[in-house]
Write an enzyme that holds these catalytic residues in place. Sequence first.
Site, PDB file in Angstrom:
ATOM      1  N   CYS A   1      -0.614   4.281   1.991  1.00  0.00           N
ATOM      2  CA  CYS A   1      -0.164   4.182   3.529  1.00  0.00           C
ATOM      3  C   CYS A   1       1.093   4.332   3.914  1.00  0.00           C
ATOM      4  CB  CYS A   1      -0.600   2.568   3.894  1.00  0.00           C
ATOM      5  SG  CYS A   1      -2.066   1.766   3.243  1.00  0.00           S
ATOM      6  N   ASP A   2       2.127   3.876   2.904  1.00  0.00           N
ATOM      7  CA  ASP A   2       3.462   3.662   3.589  1.00  0.00           C
ATOM      8  C   ASP A   2       4.542   4.622   2.637  1.00  0.00           C
ATOM      9  OD1 ASP A   2       2.544   1.812   5.480  1.00  0.00           O
ATOM     10  OD2 ASP A   2       3.215   0.109   4.231  1.00  0.00           O
TER      11      ASP A   2
ATOM     12  N   CYS B   1       0.877  -1.318   0.007  1.00  0.00           N
ATOM     13  CA  CYS B   1       0.121  -0.079   0.132  1.00  0.00           C
ATOM     14  C   CYS B   1       1.012   1.166   0.119  1.00  0.00           C
ATOM     15  CB  CYS B   1      -0.845  -0.037   1.162  1.00  0.00           C
ATOM     16  SG  CYS B   1      -2.024   1.337   1.132  1.00  0.00           S
TER      17      CYS B   1
END
Length: 314
Positions: free
Chosen positions: A140-141, A137
């Site tokens: 997300c990261d 992701c």
Amino acid sequence: MSTQENPEKVVIFGTGPAGLTAAIYAARADLEPLVYDGMQPGGQLTITTDVENFPGFADGIMGPELMDILRAQAARFGTRFSMNALDSIDLTSRPFHYVCGDEEGWADSVIVATGASARYLGLENEIRLQGYGVSACATCDGFFYRDRVVAVVGGGDSAAEEASFLTKFASKVYLLVRRDELRASKIMAQRVLANEKVEVLWNTSVVDVLGDDTVTGIRVKDSKANEERDITLEGLFLAIGHTPNSSAFADWLDTDGSGYIETAADSTATNIGGVFACGDVQDTQYRQAVTAAGSGCMAALEAERWLEEQAHSA
Ligand code: NDP
């Protein structure tokens, strides 16, 4: 234990942000939800580290801790949990009958929040370093890779989008494509190919992920040249597709060609009355914890309304 004569009001399958938010709302509506954990209790966030984009946590929060909080919040209002996962369900008639391991039960309404699983390559070190440089992701990261070198695996729209997104942070993004062309739509392909920070490695597969505690590099193989080489980098992002966890419902619920459960527009209602789907099992677009939570809220509100309507029409 429910019976056919005395079914549960709401049974929720899945304990990611969608299932637990549905549980919070259903419990606060006195529906006494029964929630089945499923194969991955807590869902995909349990395999991430810091979550910095879930509203309400100014300093970020670890994914597993966020899920513990959501679970405690659902339990506070009387949600009951079972560690079992769904084996089979019959949605032919109400109450719906299901089997979860050594338990069986009946439910007046069902909320499907079984999520989707990101596909991984299946390499031993890739699985070991999940959350420590290996991610599925970028949204997300990606933020953690400011001025670092990263790679994205895949050739579809997700890979193109994630590679483009990562250039906001990373100093360089390798896009590793196993064939000599992208599957991505033209516009997204053009965008990523025009990006100076992106280097596409065609006909290239990852054969190993390097690093003890965190990712320090990858070993790749060029299938045309039949050569292997190591690339030094700190982040490896998989974008080789997701698999929605909908197989237990496939005989009953309408799904798209990829297995995502289809819901009515602006709704979590499925093609079967009393069955609602929320979160990643029906989301081909956003796949964020907060959107999953939002659709979990919708599912609980819709289930509540639907149960009220049934009670009035009985
Ligand atoms: P796709 O299934 O479209 O693409 C998966 C990609 O991963 C393919 O290029 C495939 O290669 C590659 N791949 C699969 N397995 C492996 C493997 N083991 N090793 C290396 N590469 C592998 O998935 P996406 O997640 O990209 O997209 C899913 C759907 O969501 C699509 O319909 C897409 O259009 C849509 N989407 C739309 C977006 C948008 O419009 N903004 C953004 C993201 C997704 P190969 O091509 O060789 O099969």
